[in-house]
Enzyme design. Structure first.
Site, PDB file in Angstrom:
ATOM      1  N   SER A  85     -30.639   0.133 -63.562  1.00 13.87           N
ATOM      2  CA  SER A  85     -30.594   0.150 -65.035  1.00 13.87           C
ATOM      3  C   SER A  85     -29.234   0.658 -65.502  1.00 13.87           C
ATOM      4  O   SER A  85     -28.567   1.424 -64.795  1.00 13.87           O
ATOM      5  CB  SER A  85     -31.680   1.081 -65.568  1.00 13.87           C
ATOM      6  N   TYR A 121     -35.674   9.733 -65.981  1.00 12.82           N
ATOM      7  CA  TYR A 121     -35.613   8.277 -65.781  1.00 12.82           C
ATOM      8  C   TYR A 121     -34.198   7.877 -65.346  1.00 12.82           C
ATOM      9  O   TYR A 121     -34.022   7.144 -64.371  1.00 12.82           O
ATOM     10  CB  TYR A 121     -36.015   7.536 -67.062  1.00 12.82           C
TER      11      TYR A 121
HETATM   12  P1  NDP Z   1     -42.726  -3.908 -67.465  1.00 16.67           P
HETATM   13  O1  NDP Z   1     -43.467  -2.692 -67.914  1.00 16.67           O
HETATM   14  O2  NDP Z   1     -42.944  -5.179 -68.228  1.00 16.67           O
HETATM   15  O3  NDP Z   1     -43.018  -4.185 -65.923  1.00 16.67           O
HETATM   16  C1  NDP Z   1     -43.079  -3.143 -64.985  1.00 16.67           C
HETATM   17  C2  NDP Z   1     -43.786  -3.626 -63.745  1.00 16.67           C
HETATM   18  O4  NDP Z   1     -43.814  -2.553 -62.793  1.00 16.67           O
HETATM   19  C3  NDP Z   1     -45.227  -4.034 -64.019  1.00 16.67           C
HETATM   20  O5  NDP Z   1     -45.496  -5.236 -63.355  1.00 16.67           O
HETATM   21  C4  NDP Z   1     -46.028  -2.886 -63.426  1.00 16.67           C
HETATM   22  O6  NDP Z   1     -47.248  -3.378 -62.905  1.00 16.67           O
HETATM   23  C5  NDP Z   1     -45.117  -2.458 -62.281  1.00 16.67           C
HETATM   24  N1  NDP Z   1     -45.422  -1.121 -61.800  1.00 16.67           N
HETATM   25  C6  NDP Z   1     -45.306   0.056 -62.461  1.00 16.67           C
HETATM   26  N2  NDP Z   1     -45.739   1.061 -61.682  1.00 16.67           N
HETATM   27  C7  NDP Z   1     -46.148   0.501 -60.514  1.00 16.67           C
HETATM   28  C8  NDP Z   1     -46.706   1.012 -59.321  1.00 16.67           C
HETATM   29  N3  NDP Z   1     -46.962   2.333 -59.159  1.00 16.67           N
HETATM   30  N4  NDP Z   1     -46.989   0.165 -58.309  1.00 16.67           N
HETATM   31  C9  NDP Z   1     -46.742  -1.155 -58.453  1.00 16.67           C
HETATM   32  N5  NDP Z   1     -46.238  -1.714 -59.560  1.00 16.67           N
HETATM   33  C10 NDP Z   1     -45.943  -0.887 -60.575  1.00 16.67           C
HETATM   34  O7  NDP Z   1     -41.186  -3.508 -67.491  1.00 16.67           O
HETATM   35  P2  NDP Z   1     -39.874  -4.266 -66.981  1.00 16.67           P
HETATM   36  O8  NDP Z   1     -40.169  -5.631 -66.507  1.00 16.67           O
HETATM   37  O9  NDP Z   1     -38.868  -4.085 -68.037  1.00 16.67           O
HETATM   38  O10 NDP Z   1     -39.479  -3.310 -65.763  1.00 16.67           O
HETATM   39  C11 NDP Z   1     -39.156  -3.784 -64.474  1.00 16.67           C
HETATM   40  C12 NDP Z   1     -38.046  -2.925 -63.899  1.00 16.67           C
HETATM   41  O11 NDP Z   1     -36.884  -3.071 -64.714  1.00 16.67           O
HETATM   42  C13 NDP Z   1     -38.340  -1.421 -63.883  1.00 16.67           C
HETATM   43  O12 NDP Z   1     -37.878  -0.884 -62.663  1.00 16.67           O
HETATM   44  C14 NDP Z   1     -37.518  -0.878 -65.056  1.00 16.67           C
HETATM   45  O13 NDP Z   1     -37.154   0.464 -64.866  1.00 16.67           O
HETATM   46  C15 NDP Z   1     -36.327  -1.801 -64.992  1.00 16.67           C
HETATM   47  N6  NDP Z   1     -35.528  -1.909 -66.216  1.00 16.67           N
HETATM   48  C16 NDP Z   1     -36.092  -2.284 -67.407  1.00 16.67           C
HETATM   49  C17 NDP Z   1     -35.297  -2.376 -68.536  1.00 16.67           C
HETATM   50  C18 NDP Z   1     -35.858  -2.703 -69.880  1.00 16.67           C
HETATM   51  O14 NDP Z   1     -35.191  -2.437 -70.908  1.00 16.67           O
HETATM   52  N7  NDP Z   1     -37.037  -3.314 -69.972  1.00 16.67           N
HETATM   53  C19 NDP Z   1     -33.842  -2.139 -68.470  1.00 16.67           C
HETATM   54  C20 NDP Z   1     -33.380  -1.743 -67.168  1.00 16.67           C
HETATM   55  C21 NDP Z   1     -34.181  -1.653 -66.092  1.00 16.67           C
HETATM   56  P3  NDP Z   1     -48.671  -2.644 -62.995  1.00 16.67           P
HETATM   57  O15 NDP Z   1     -48.648  -1.744 -64.199  1.00 16.67           O
HETATM   58  O16 NDP Z   1     -49.637  -3.787 -63.106  1.00 16.67           O
HETATM   59  O17 NDP Z   1     -48.783  -1.910 -61.706  1.00 16.67           O
HETATM   60  C1  8X3 Z   2     -34.186   0.697 -69.376  1.00 17.84           C
HETATM   61  C2  8X3 Z   2     -33.015   0.688 -70.303  1.00 17.84           C
HETATM   62  O1  8X3 Z   2     -31.608   2.172 -71.830  1.00 17.84           O
HETATM   63  O2  8X3 Z   2     -34.036   2.183 -72.136  1.00 17.84           O
HETATM   64  O3  8X3 Z   2     -33.778   1.028 -68.087  1.00 17.84           O
HETATM   65  O4  8X3 Z   2     -33.050   3.288 -70.258  1.00 17.84           O
HETATM   66  S1  8X3 Z   2     -32.942   2.151 -71.160  1.00 17.84           S
END
Ligand code: NDP
Ligand code: 8X3
Length: 246
Positions: free
Chosen positions: A132, A145
């Site tokens: 991220s 985070y």
């Molecule tokens: P979502 O919440 O849409 O997706 C997150 C996914 O992670 C879900 O499928 C969830 O599935 C899964 N997950 C969470 N905890 C667990 C666990 N313990 N075991 C298995 N699966 C898990 O968010 P994003 O798609 O945005 O996030 C995906 C990645 O991208 C993350 O690592 C996030 O930190 C990163 N990210 C996101 C950004 C944003 O602005 N959205 C920016 C930068 C990075 P379930 O709950 O069904 O287990």
């Molecule tokens: C998710 C992006 O800026 O909300 O990783 O941390 S931010």
């Protein structure tokens, strides 16, 4: 030739979009998430199974099923992750910190440490980590985070050094703001508060990030993209976001 692509956290957002993108390329998929009922229907050839990356037994069971279904892993996409709340360090109780570190760091390590030996043995394989912008620039209320995502940079660097000469590749894909369920999870289901994060901004979509992941995974074997930092045009840092007022 089709590859075996394993994606953690494929039930939503970036993981789901990546699964759809690799499916379009004809790859064989193994998809895991706690809400495994959401995985059915993403790709007809996929092995879909419950996965909680914070539970070592769940990780073992998921990987056993994946290997039985599709053979050795070619690409592991460590996408499962979350932010929980916006506590400042002095306000923290510890529960949210543990959840983030257990998921984003220890969970990623649990699955990676099991997948990596066979990649090293086969002299091929690609570990892709979803980091991220938060791992590059910290912000108040995001200390743990941000720290969890910063830790992934060191883990990726170390893995690159440890696997040097084996043909294994390690890529970090680090997005800025992406509109997924991320903020709904961060604010524990408060959809109005989550929507405000994206007020007046054009954020990235999950598909934008999936394209970067696919690009990294489809380079020739001698090319490793170490780190892809992908931001919305409307976001320069976590603090500098251009918003159009309505
Ligand atoms: P979502 O919440 O849409 O997706 C997150 C996914 O992670 C879900 O499928 C969830 O599935 C899964 N997950 C969470 N905890 C667990 C666990 N313990 N075991 C298995 N699966 C898990 O968010 P994003 O798609 O945005 O996030 C995906 C990645 O991208 C993350 O690592 C996030 O930190 C990163 N990210 C996101 C950004 C944003 O602005 N959205 C920016 C930068 C990075 P379930 O709950 O069904 O287990
Ligand atoms: C998710 C992006 O800026 O909300 O990783 O941390 S931010």
């Amino acid at each position: 030739m089709s590859r075996h692509v394993v994606i953690t956290g494929a039930s939503s957002g970036i993981g789901r979009a990546s699964a759809q993108a690799f499916h379009r390329l004809g790859d064989r998929l193994s998809l895991g998430a706690r809400r495994h009922e959401r995985l059915a229907g993403i790709a007809d050839n996929a092995f879909c199974s419950a996965l909680d990356v914070t539970e070592p037994a769940s990780v073992t069971q998921f990987l056993e099923g994946a290997l039985a279904a599709h053979g050795p892993i070619d690409v592991l996409i460590n996408n499962a992750g979350l932010a929980r709340g916006t506590e400042k360090i002095a306000e923290g109780t510890g529960a949210a910190w543990r959840e983030m570190i257990e998921t984003n760091v220890l969970g990623l390590l649990e699955i990676t440490r099991r997948a990596l030996p066979a990649m090293i043995e086969r002299k091929q394989g690609h570990v892709i980590v979803i980091g991220s912008i938060a791992g590059h620039i910290a912000y108040p209320g995001g200390g743990v985070y941000c720290g969890s995502k910063r830790a992934l940079q060191s883990i990726c660097q170390a893995m690159r050094i440890e696997t040097l000469g084996t043909g294994v590749r390690v890529t970090s894909v680090d997005p800025g703001m992406v509109e997924t369920e991320f903020s709904v999870v961060r604010f524990s289901g408060d959809e109005d508060r989550a929507a405000k994060v994206y007020d007046g901004v054009r954020p990235l979509t999950a598909d934008d990030v999936a394209e970067c992941i696919v690009f990294a995974a489809t380079r020739p074997p001698h090319v490793n993209l170490d780190d892809i930092l992908i931001m919305p045009t409307d976001q320069a840092t976590p603090f500098h976001v251009h918003r159009e007022s309505s």
